[in-house]
Design a protein around this motif. Structure first.
Motif, PDB file in Angstrom:
ATOM      1  N   ASN A   6       0.837  -1.186   0.000  1.00 38.83           N
ATOM      2  CA  ASN A   6       0.000   0.000   0.000  1.00 38.83           C
ATOM      3  C   ASN A   6       0.881   1.248   0.000  1.00 38.83           C
ATOM      4  OD1 ASN A   6      -1.840   2.001   0.373  1.00 38.83           O
ATOM      5  ND2 ASN A   6      -2.802   1.110   2.175  1.00 38.83           N
ATOM      6  N   PHE A   7       0.846   1.996  -1.105  1.00 39.06           N
ATOM      7  CA  PHE A   7       1.688   3.177  -1.256  1.00 39.06           C
ATOM      8  C   PHE A   7       1.091   4.400  -0.569  1.00 39.06           C
ATOM      9  CE2 PHE A   7       2.565   0.764  -5.193  1.00 39.06           C
ATOM     10  CZ  PHE A   7       3.896   0.519  -4.953  1.00 39.06           C
ATOM     11  N   PHE A   8      -0.148   4.330  -0.176  1.00 41.55           N
ATOM     12  CA  PHE A   8      -0.856   5.515   0.259  1.00 41.55           C
ATOM     13  C   PHE A   8      -1.123   5.549   1.761  1.00 41.55           C
ATOM     14  CE2 PHE A   8      -2.045   4.560  -4.113  1.00 41.55           C
ATOM     15  CZ  PHE A   8      -1.514   5.684  -4.723  1.00 41.55           C
ATOM     16  N   ARG A   9      -0.462   4.693   2.508  1.00 42.05           N
ATOM     17  CA  ARG A   9      -0.633   4.713   3.956  1.00 42.05           C
ATOM     18  C   ARG A   9      -0.064   5.993   4.525  1.00 42.05           C
ATOM     19  NH1 ARG A   9       1.845  -0.519   6.392  1.00 42.05           N
ATOM     20  NH2 ARG A   9       3.374   1.096   6.627  1.00 42.05           N
ATOM     21  N   LYS A  10      -0.582   6.364   5.660  1.00 44.74           N
ATOM     22  CA  LYS A  10      -0.053   7.537   6.355  1.00 44.74           C
ATOM     23  C   LYS A  10       1.385   7.244   6.785  1.00 44.74           C
ATOM     24  CE  LYS A  10      -0.874  10.572  10.219  1.00 44.74           C
ATOM     25  NZ  LYS A  10      -1.552  10.796  11.446  1.00 44.74           N
ATOM     26  N   PRO A  11       2.325   8.169   6.505  1.00 49.32           N
ATOM     27  CA  PRO A  11       3.726   7.925   6.888  1.00 49.32           C
ATOM     28  C   PRO A  11       3.873   7.737   8.399  1.00 49.32           C
ATOM     29  CG  PRO A  11       3.539   9.884   5.506  1.00 49.32           C
ATOM     30  CD  PRO A  11       2.145   9.442   5.848  1.00 49.32           C
ATOM     31  N   VAL A  12       4.710   6.811   8.756  1.00 45.11           N
ATOM     32  CA  VAL A  12       4.995   6.528  10.156  1.00 45.11           C
ATOM     33  C   VAL A  12       6.467   6.818  10.375  1.00 45.11           C
ATOM     34  CG1 VAL A  12       5.101   4.709  11.886  1.00 45.11           C
ATOM     35  CG2 VAL A  12       3.247   4.729  10.221  1.00 45.11           C
ATOM     36  N   ARG A  13       6.782   7.519  11.438  1.00 46.51           N
ATOM     37  CA  ARG A  13       8.189   7.784  11.754  1.00 46.51           C
ATOM     38  C   ARG A  13       8.702   6.604  12.574  1.00 46.51           C
ATOM     39  NH1 ARG A  13      12.234  11.398  10.260  1.00 46.51           N
ATOM     40  NH2 ARG A  13      13.836  11.167  11.823  1.00 46.51           N
ATOM     41  N   PRO A  14       9.402   5.665  11.922  1.00 45.98           N
ATOM     42  CA  PRO A  14       9.847   4.476  12.640  1.00 45.98           C
ATOM     43  C   PRO A  14      10.944   4.782  13.652  1.00 45.98           C
ATOM     44  CG  PRO A  14      10.509   4.394  10.340  1.00 45.98           C
ATOM     45  CD  PRO A  14       9.757   5.675  10.541  1.00 45.98           C
ATOM     46  N   ASP A  15      11.048   3.906  14.593  1.00 44.72           N
ATOM     47  CA  ASP A  15      12.080   3.992  15.620  1.00 44.72           C
ATOM     48  C   ASP A  15      13.414   3.591  14.988  1.00 44.72           C
ATOM     49  OD1 ASP A  15      13.605   3.903  17.903  1.00 44.72           O
ATOM     50  OD2 ASP A  15      12.734   2.034  18.631  1.00 44.72           O
ATOM     51  N   ASP A  16      14.417   4.472  15.076  1.00 44.82           N
ATOM     52  CA  ASP A  16      15.722   4.184  14.466  1.00 44.82           C
ATOM     53  C   ASP A  16      16.344   2.911  15.020  1.00 44.82           C
ATOM     54  OD1 ASP A  16      15.593   6.394  12.828  1.00 44.82           O
ATOM     55  OD2 ASP A  16      16.676   7.690  14.216  1.00 44.82           O
ATOM     56  N   THR A  17      16.155   2.661  16.302  1.00 43.81           N
ATOM     57  CA  THR A  17      16.721   1.461  16.914  1.00 43.81           C
ATOM     58  C   THR A  17      16.124   0.217  16.276  1.00 43.81           C
ATOM     59  OG1 THR A  17      16.968   2.660  18.983  1.00 43.81           O
ATOM     60  CG2 THR A  17      17.109   0.264  19.095  1.00 43.81           C
ATOM     61  N   ALA A  18      14.813   0.226  16.086  1.00 41.41           N
ATOM     62  CA  ALA A  18      14.155  -0.914  15.461  1.00 41.41           C
ATOM     63  C   ALA A  18      14.654  -1.088  14.023  1.00 41.41           C
ATOM     64  CB  ALA A  18      12.649  -0.731  15.491  1.00 41.41           C
ATOM     65  N   ASP A  19      14.885   0.010  13.310  1.00 44.37           N
ATOM     66  CA  ASP A  19      15.430  -0.066  11.953  1.00 44.37           C
ATOM     67  C   ASP A  19      16.796  -0.743  11.966  1.00 44.37           C
ATOM     68  OD1 ASP A  19      13.250   1.179  10.840  1.00 44.37           O
ATOM     69  OD2 ASP A  19      14.285   3.053  10.359  1.00 44.37           O
ATOM     70  N   GLU A  20      17.643  -0.311  12.894  1.00 45.56           N
ATOM     71  CA  GLU A  20      18.997  -0.877  12.977  1.00 45.56           C
ATOM     72  C   GLU A  20      18.951  -2.376  13.247  1.00 45.56           C
ATOM     73  OE1 GLU A  20      21.079   1.388  15.934  1.00 45.56           O
ATOM     74  OE2 GLU A  20      20.822   3.254  14.810  1.00 45.56           O
ATOM     75  N   GLU A  21      18.022  -2.787  14.104  1.00 45.40           N
ATOM     76  CA  GLU A  21      17.886  -4.218  14.406  1.00 45.40           C
ATOM     77  C   GLU A  21      17.468  -4.996  13.167  1.00 45.40           C
ATOM     78  OE1 GLU A  21      15.130  -4.387  17.656  1.00 45.40           O
ATOM     79  OE2 GLU A  21      16.536  -3.405  19.035  1.00 45.40           O
ATOM     80  N   LEU A  22      16.524  -4.450  12.398  1.00 46.20           N
ATOM     81  CA  LEU A  22      16.076  -5.128  11.181  1.00 46.20           C
ATOM     82  C   LEU A  22      17.184  -5.163  10.123  1.00 46.20           C
ATOM     83  CD1 LEU A  22      12.409  -3.812  10.931  1.00 46.20           C
ATOM     84  CD2 LEU A  22      13.164  -6.121  11.539  1.00 46.20           C
ATOM     85  N   VAL A  23      17.937  -4.074  10.006  1.00 45.37           N
ATOM     86  CA  VAL A  23      19.067  -4.052   9.065  1.00 45.37           C
ATOM     87  C   VAL A  23      20.077  -5.132   9.454  1.00 45.37           C
ATOM     88  CG1 VAL A  23      21.084  -2.714   8.301  1.00 45.37           C
ATOM     89  CG2 VAL A  23      18.827  -1.635   8.372  1.00 45.37           C
TER      90      VAL A  23
END
Length: 191
Positions: free
Chosen positions: A2-19
């Motif tokens: 879904n390209f049209f969802r409201k943007p969410v400001r993700p948690d940088d820590t969670a991003d780093e864990e997923l990376v």
């Protein structure tokens, strides 16, 4: 997706864990979860550059395919910022490939108020480009080299560090300070 969802400001820590998890296990599901968080940002950026929904959607998918490979090749500290640059570069390369992108000045890459205005005649444009070249010459040698490699040759921080021998922090600093100094110099010339 879904390209049209409201943007969410993700948690940088969670991003780093997923990376880290993706780099360790190469699990496409993990990468998909990470990318989905940032898809509104990527889609909006693609739409800004490509000016049409269909090519923007295609670009979003192509960027995900690039991520599968590039995220393993590059050490990424701040995923959101890195993804933004990757997406922007993808769109610019797409425009070049489609020959819809005329020559772009460094000011366009750096996203500050353009030196060139649509109502300027060719002489004014040439003068503005000369002003940009003069301002580039006023940068310190490391700033000039780093700015050129990053914005003109589209190298990543790591590639610039390897090529120049500067540390990653030095490269980031030279680019940031060089960009600021260029902006100040160009504004002074216009003012």
């Amino acid at each position: 997706m879904n390209f049209f969802r409201k943007p969410v400001r993700p948690d940088d820590t969670a991003d780093e864990e997923l990376v880290s998890s993706y780099r360790l296990n190469a699990d496409i599901g993990v990468l998909g979860k990470l990318y989905e968080r940032h898809m509104p940002l990527v889609y909006g950026l693609c739409l800004k550059y490509l000016k049409d929904e269909e090519p923007a959607r295609d670009a979003v998918m192509a960027i995900f395919e690039e991520l599968v490979v590039k995220l393993k090749q590059h050490e990424v500290k701040q995923f959101r910022s890195w993804l933004y640059v990757l997406a922007r570069n993808h769109c610019l390369m797409q425009l070049r490939a489609d020959k819809k992108l005329p020559t772009i000045g460094i000011d366009d890459f750096m996203e500050f108020t353009p030196v060139l205005h649509p109502d300027e005649n060719e002489g004014d444009k040439e003068e503005a480009l000369q002003a940009l070249a003069r301002c580039m010459d006023k940068l310190t040698a490391p700033q000039k080299q780093s700015v050129n490699l990053f914005y003109i040759e589209e190298k990543c921080y790591k590639e610039i560090a390897e090529q120049t021998g500067y540390t990653l922090n030095e490269v980031k600093s030279y680019i940031q300070n060089g960009k600021r100094n260029l902006k100040l110099c160009l504004e002074k010339r216009r003012g």
